[in-house]
Motif scaffolding. Structure first.
Motif, mmCIF file in Angstrom:
data_model
loop_
_atom_site.group_PDB
_atom_site.id
_atom_site.type_symbol
_atom_site.label_atom_id
_atom_site.label_comp_id
_atom_site.label_asym_id
_atom_site.label_seq_id
_atom_site.Cartn_x
_atom_site.Cartn_y
_atom_site.Cartn_z
ATOM 1 N N ALA A 1 0.837 -1.203 0.000
ATOM 2 C CA ALA A 1 0.000 0.000 0.000
ATOM 3 C C ALA A 1 0.874 1.256 0.000
ATOM 4 C CB ALA A 1 -0.936 -0.005 1.208
ATOM 5 N N CYS A 2 1.927 1.241 0.792
ATOM 6 C CA CYS A 2 2.853 2.379 0.830
ATOM 7 C C CYS A 2 3.544 2.564 -0.515
ATOM 8 C CB CYS A 2 3.883 2.181 1.934
ATOM 9 S SG CYS A 2 3.214 2.243 3.601
ATOM 10 N N ILE A 3 3.946 1.462 -1.133
ATOM 11 C CA ILE A 3 4.596 1.533 -2.442
ATOM 12 C C ILE A 3 3.632 2.099 -3.483
ATOM 13 C CG2 ILE A 3 5.495 0.094 -4.334
ATOM 14 C CD1 ILE A 3 6.800 -1.669 -2.110
ATOM 15 N N GLU A 4 2.369 1.700 -3.421
ATOM 16 C CA GLU A 4 1.372 2.218 -4.370
ATOM 17 C C GLU A 4 1.221 3.735 -4.221
ATOM 18 O OE1 GLU A 4 -1.613 2.227 -7.355
ATOM 19 O OE2 GLU A 4 0.021 0.854 -6.881
ATOM 20 N N VAL A 5 1.124 4.209 -2.997
ATOM 21 C CA VAL A 5 1.019 5.656 -2.765
ATOM 22 C C VAL A 5 2.279 6.348 -3.281
ATOM 23 C CG1 VAL A 5 0.959 7.444 -0.975
ATOM 24 C CG2 VAL A 5 -0.574 5.470 -0.816
ATOM 25 N N HIS A 6 3.438 5.787 -2.983
ATOM 26 C CA HIS A 6 4.708 6.385 -3.419
ATOM 27 C C HIS A 6 4.827 6.370 -4.934
ATOM 28 C CE1 HIS A 6 9.129 6.614 -4.001
ATOM 29 N NE2 HIS A 6 9.016 7.508 -3.029
#
Length: 138
Positions: free
Chosen positions: A18-23
Motif C-alpha cells: 500500500a505504501c509503495i502504491e502511494v509512493h
C-alpha cells in the motif's frame, strides 16, 4: 482467527505494498500529511482496518501523564505504521517507532520514509517486539 507470525508477516507485506502504491503515484518530495491522507484511502481500498493518529496513553511510575503521544497508524491493533518524509532515517525516528510499538504492546512496527527514490529498497524498516516472538509461527 488466530494471530500468528505468518499472519502478521502477510499483513506487513500488504501494508508495504500500500505504501509503495502511494509512493508510485505521488513520488518523493511532498509533506508527510499528504502521504498520510492518501495512505488512509489506500488502506481503505484494501479493506485493512486501521486507526489513524492514535493517541497512546502514557504512564510514568504507574501514573498517567497528561501528554500527547500519537502514532500515525495502528493497523488491525497489531502493527504500528510510522510515516516520515525526510532526507534519511535517524536513530530518533527508529526509537520513536519502537517506543510506540512497545507502549501499545503490539508485535510489529514499520517505519516508512516517502522521501526516497525507491521505497522498497531504501524507504522502510520493520521491527518486531517480544510479543511477536511469543506468537505461534503459523
Amino acid at each position: 482467527m488466530e494471530i500468528t507470525q505468518t499472519y502478521i508477516n502477510e499483513l506487513t507485506y500488504k501494508i508495504t505494498e500500500a505504501c509503495i502504491e502511494v509512493h508510485k503515484i505521488l513520488g518523493p518530495g511532498l509533506y508527510e500529511n499528504i502521504y498520510h491522507q492518501c495512505l488512509k484511502k489506500e488502506l481503505h481500498l484494501l479493506n485493512i482496518e486501521y486507526k489513524s493518529e492514535l493517541t497512546i496513553p502514557f504512564n510514568y511510575k504507574g501514573e498517567p501523564i497528561d501528554c500527547l503521544v500519537k502514532c500515525d497508524f495502528l493497523i488491525e491493533d497489531l502493527i504500528v505504521l510510522e510515516l516520515k518524509a525526510v532526507t534519511e532515517f535517524f536513530n530518533i525516528h527508529r526509537a520513536q517507532t519502537m517506543n510506540y510499538m512497545n507502549l501499545l504492546k503490539v508485535p510489529k512496527a514499520i517505519l516508512v520514509n516517502f522521501n526516497v527514490t525507491n521505497l522498497y529498497h531504501e524507504g522502510h524498516e520493520t521491527y518486531i517486539s517480544s510479543h511477536f516472538k511469543k506468537l505461534p509461527k503459523s
